[in-house]
Motif scaffolding. Structure first.
Motif, PDB file in Angstrom:
ATOM      1  N   GLY A  47       0.816  -1.211   0.000  1.00 53.06           N
ATOM      2  CA  GLY A  47       0.000   0.000   0.000  1.00 53.06           C
ATOM      3  C   GLY A  47       0.845   1.255   0.000  1.00 53.06           C
ATOM      4  N   GLN A  48       1.912   1.242   0.764  1.00 51.12           N
ATOM      5  CA  GLN A  48       2.818   2.393   0.829  1.00 51.12           C
ATOM      6  C   GLN A  48       3.523   2.597  -0.519  1.00 51.12           C
ATOM      7  OE1 GLN A  48       5.970   1.982   3.665  1.00 51.12           O
ATOM      8  NE2 GLN A  48       6.607   4.103   3.462  1.00 51.12           N
ATOM      9  N   ASP A  49       3.991   1.524  -1.133  1.00 54.99           N
ATOM     10  CA  ASP A  49       4.652   1.625  -2.436  1.00 54.99           C
ATOM     11  C   ASP A  49       3.696   2.172  -3.489  1.00 54.99           C
ATOM     12  OD1 ASP A  49       6.946   0.621  -1.275  1.00 54.99           O
ATOM     13  OD2 ASP A  49       6.722  -1.398  -2.127  1.00 54.99           O
ATOM     14  N   LEU A  50       2.466   1.714  -3.457  1.00 53.59           N
ATOM     15  CA  LEU A  50       1.453   2.194  -4.391  1.00 53.59           C
ATOM     16  C   LEU A  50       1.200   3.690  -4.191  1.00 53.59           C
ATOM     17  CD1 LEU A  50      -0.408   1.076  -6.598  1.00 53.59           C
ATOM     18  CD2 LEU A  50      -2.120   0.681  -4.844  1.00 53.59           C
ATOM     19  N   LYS A  51       1.127   4.101  -2.946  1.00 55.75           N
ATOM     20  CA  LYS A  51       0.919   5.514  -2.618  1.00 55.75           C
ATOM     21  C   LYS A  51       2.070   6.369  -3.152  1.00 55.75           C
ATOM     22  CE  LYS A  51       0.391   8.579   1.357  1.00 55.75           C
ATOM     23  NZ  LYS A  51       0.471   8.671   2.812  1.00 55.75           N
ATOM     24  N   LEU A  52       3.295   5.885  -2.999  1.00 52.53           N
ATOM     25  CA  LEU A  52       4.462   6.619  -3.505  1.00 52.53           C
ATOM     26  C   LEU A  52       4.452   6.728  -5.024  1.00 52.53           C
ATOM     27  CD1 LEU A  52       7.284   5.209  -1.174  1.00 52.53           C
ATOM     28  CD2 LEU A  52       6.254   7.501  -1.114  1.00 52.53           C
ATOM     29  N   GLN A  53       4.022   5.675  -5.707  1.00 52.51           N
ATOM     30  CA  GLN A  53       3.926   5.711  -7.169  1.00 52.51           C
ATOM     31  C   GLN A  53       2.882   6.732  -7.623  1.00 52.51           C
ATOM     32  OE1 GLN A  53       3.082   1.631  -8.191  1.00 52.51           O
ATOM     33  NE2 GLN A  53       5.252   1.113  -8.405  1.00 52.51           N
ATOM     34  N   ILE A  54       1.759   6.774  -6.918  1.00 51.59           N
ATOM     35  CA  ILE A  54       0.707   7.746  -7.255  1.00 51.59           C
ATOM     36  C   ILE A  54       1.217   9.168  -7.034  1.00 51.59           C
ATOM     37  CG2 ILE A  54      -1.561   8.640  -6.547  1.00 51.59           C
ATOM     38  CD1 ILE A  54      -2.346   5.672  -5.986  1.00 51.59           C
ATOM     39  N   GLU A  55       1.886   9.391  -5.903  1.00 59.71           N
ATOM     40  CA  GLU A  55       2.426  10.725  -5.618  1.00 59.71           C
ATOM     41  C   GLU A  55       3.436  11.159  -6.673  1.00 59.71           C
ATOM     42  OE1 GLU A  55       3.973  10.534  -1.630  1.00 59.71           O
ATOM     43  OE2 GLU A  55       1.962  10.503  -0.734  1.00 59.71           O
ATOM     44  N   ALA A  56       4.303  10.248  -7.115  1.00 56.96           N
ATOM     45  CA  ALA A  56       5.290  10.574  -8.144  1.00 56.96           C
ATOM     46  C   ALA A  56       4.612  10.921  -9.464  1.00 56.96           C
ATOM     47  CB  ALA A  56       6.258   9.402  -8.334  1.00 56.96           C
ATOM     48  N   PRO A  85       6.748  -0.864   8.174  1.00 54.32           N
ATOM     49  CA  PRO A  85       6.906  -0.689   6.723  1.00 54.32           C
ATOM     50  C   PRO A  85       7.161   0.751   6.303  1.00 54.32           C
ATOM     51  CG  PRO A  85       4.637  -1.209   7.272  1.00 54.32           C
ATOM     52  CD  PRO A  85       5.423  -1.332   8.522  1.00 54.32           C
ATOM     53  N   GLU A  86       6.907   1.703   7.174  1.00 55.70           N
ATOM     54  CA  GLU A  86       7.105   3.100   6.805  1.00 55.70           C
ATOM     55  C   GLU A  86       8.550   3.555   6.971  1.00 55.70           C
ATOM     56  OE1 GLU A  86       4.196   5.508   8.774  1.00 55.70           O
ATOM     57  OE2 GLU A  86       2.555   4.263   8.050  1.00 55.70           O
ATOM     58  N   LYS A  87       9.392   2.704   7.545  1.00 56.20           N
ATOM     59  CA  LYS A  87      10.802   3.085   7.739  1.00 56.20           C
ATOM     60  C   LYS A  87      11.661   2.588   6.620  1.00 56.20           C
ATOM     61  CE  LYS A  87      10.797   3.503  12.717  1.00 56.20           C
ATOM     62  NZ  LYS A  87      11.370   3.072  13.959  1.00 56.20           N
ATOM     63  N   LYS A  91      19.566 -20.606  14.686  1.00 52.76           N
ATOM     64  CA  LYS A  91      20.749 -21.173  14.043  1.00 52.76           C
ATOM     65  C   LYS A  91      21.187 -20.416  12.789  1.00 52.76           C
ATOM     66  CE  LYS A  91      20.024 -25.774  15.855  1.00 52.76           C
ATOM     67  NZ  LYS A  91      19.763 -27.179  15.570  1.00 52.76           N
ATOM     68  N   ILE A  92      20.272 -19.651  12.178  1.00 56.18           N
ATOM     69  CA  ILE A  92      20.577 -18.919  10.947  1.00 56.18           C
ATOM     70  C   ILE A  92      20.265 -17.446  11.149  1.00 56.18           C
ATOM     71  CG2 ILE A  92      20.037 -18.661   8.495  1.00 56.18           C
ATOM     72  CD1 ILE A  92      19.062 -21.599   8.573  1.00 56.18           C
ATOM     73  N   CYS A  93      21.213 -16.600  10.810  1.00 56.31           N
ATOM     74  CA  CYS A  93      20.978 -15.153  10.849  1.00 56.31           C
ATOM     75  C   CYS A  93      20.658 -14.717   9.427  1.00 56.31           C
ATOM     76  CB  CYS A  93      22.205 -14.418  11.379  1.00 56.31           C
ATOM     77  SG  CYS A  93      21.958 -12.635  11.486  1.00 56.31           S
ATOM     78  N   TYR A  94      19.445 -14.199   9.220  1.00 56.65           N
ATOM     79  CA  TYR A  94      19.022 -13.774   7.891  1.00 56.65           C
ATOM     80  C   TYR A  94      19.624 -12.425   7.515  1.00 56.65           C
ATOM     81  CZ  TYR A  94      15.446 -17.393   8.477  1.00 56.65           C
ATOM     82  OH  TYR A  94      14.794 -18.580   8.686  1.00 56.65           O
ATOM     83  N   GLY A  95      19.915 -11.600   8.515  1.00 55.04           N
ATOM     84  CA  GLY A  95      20.505 -10.300   8.225  1.00 55.04           C
ATOM     85  C   GLY A  95      20.357  -9.344   9.381  1.00 55.04           C
ATOM     86  N   ALA A  96      20.907  -8.153   9.181  1.00 54.52           N
ATOM     87  CA  ALA A  96      20.813  -7.085  10.171  1.00 54.52           C
ATOM     88  C   ALA A  96      19.696  -6.138   9.736  1.00 54.52           C
ATOM     89  CB  ALA A  96      22.134  -6.329  10.246  1.00 54.52           C
ATOM     90  N   THR A  97      19.160  -5.399  10.692  1.00 51.62           N
ATOM     91  CA  THR A  97      18.093  -4.459  10.368  1.00 51.62           C
ATOM     92  C   THR A  97      18.226  -3.191  11.203  1.00 51.62           C
ATOM     93  OG1 THR A  97      15.693  -4.127  10.224  1.00 51.62           O
ATOM     94  CG2 THR A  97      16.465  -5.509  12.020  1.00 51.62           C
ATOM     95  N   ASP A  98      17.881  -2.070  10.582  1.00 53.64           N
ATOM     96  CA  ASP A  98      17.794  -0.800  11.307  1.00 53.64           C
ATOM     97  C   ASP A  98      16.353  -0.545  11.725  1.00 53.64           C
ATOM     98  OD1 ASP A  98      20.501  -0.259  11.005  1.00 53.64           O
ATOM     99  OD2 ASP A  98      20.206   0.703   9.063  1.00 53.64           O
TER     100      ASP A  98
END
Length: 177
Positions: A66-75, A175-177, A162-169
Motif C-alpha cells: 500500500g505504501q509503495d502504491l501511494k508513492l507511485q501515485i504521488e510521483a 513498513p514506513e521506515k 541457528k541462521i541469521c538472515y541479516g541485520a536491520t535498522d
C-alpha cells in the motif's frame, strides 16, 4: 554427600546458563564475520526483541504494498503537475508542443487512475500456514568487530536461532521506515 549434591546443582545451573545465553551468538557471529570479512567478532548481551509470526509478515507485506502504491501515485501526480506548469509557461505559442504535452498529461492521468484502482493481491507465500506460526526472531546484540568499540545492532534470525538472515535498522519491522 552434601558437597556432591551442591556440586551437581551448581553444574546443572552453569550448564543451563551457558547453553541458554548463547542461543543466537553463533549465528550472529558467523553472519557479521561473513558480511564484514572479519576474523575477530565478539557478540554479547543478546536480547530477544520480537518474535515475527506469519500474521506479522502478511500485515507488513500488505502495508508495504500500500505504501509503495501511494508513492507511485504521488510521483505520477508530481509529474502531471510539472507538465501542467511547463504547459502554462509555454503558453499557446507552439501548437505542436502544446499537443505533445497534452498527450503526455493524458497518459500520466490514465496511469494515476489505474494506480488508484489497484488493490494489492493477498500473498500466497504463506498458504497452508497458521498466522501465529513464528517464522523469525528479532534480537538486539552488542557487537565488536576486530577489537573496535561495541555497537548495538539488531538482527533477524530463524526461530531456532541457528541462521541469521541479516541485520536491520528497523527492529519494529515498521513498513514506513
Amino acid at each position: 554427600m552434601k558437597g556432591y549434591f551442591f556440586a551437581v546443582i551448581l553444574a546443572a545451573i552453569a550448564f543451563f546458563t551457558i547453553s541458554c545465553s548463547g542461543k543466537y551468538d553463533s549465528a550472529i557471529t558467523d553472519y557479521v564475520a561473513n558480511a564484514e570479512m572479519a576474523k575477530d567478532v565478539r557478540v554479547k548481551d543478546v536480547k530477544e526483541l520480537k518474535k515475527v509470526t506469519v500474521g506479522d509478515s502478511i500485515n507488513y507485506l500488505k502495508q508495504k504494498a500500500g505504501q509503495d502504491l501511494k508513492l507511485q501515485i504521488e510521483a505520477a501526480e508530481k509529474q502531471l503537475t510539472k507538465f501542467q506548469q511547463d504547459l502554462v509557461g509555454l503558453g499557446t505559442s507552439a501548437k505542436v508542443i502544446t499537443d505533445a504535452y497534452t498527450v503526455q498529461m493524458t497518459k500520466v492521468q490514465q496511469t494515476i487512475d489505474s494506480l488508484k484502482a489497484v488493490k494489492p493481491e493477498p500473498t500466497k507465500l504463506y498458504d497452508g500456514k497458521k498466522t501465529e506460526e513464528v517464522i523469525a526472531v528479532v534480537v538486539e546484540a552488542k557487537v565488536s568487530v576486530e577489537g573496535t568499540e561495541e555497537t548495538v545492532r539488531n538482527f533477524i534470525l530463524s526461530p531456532d536461532g541457528k541462521i541469521c538472515y541479516g541485520a536491520t535498522d528497523n527492529p519494529d519491522l515498521n513498513p514506513e521506515k
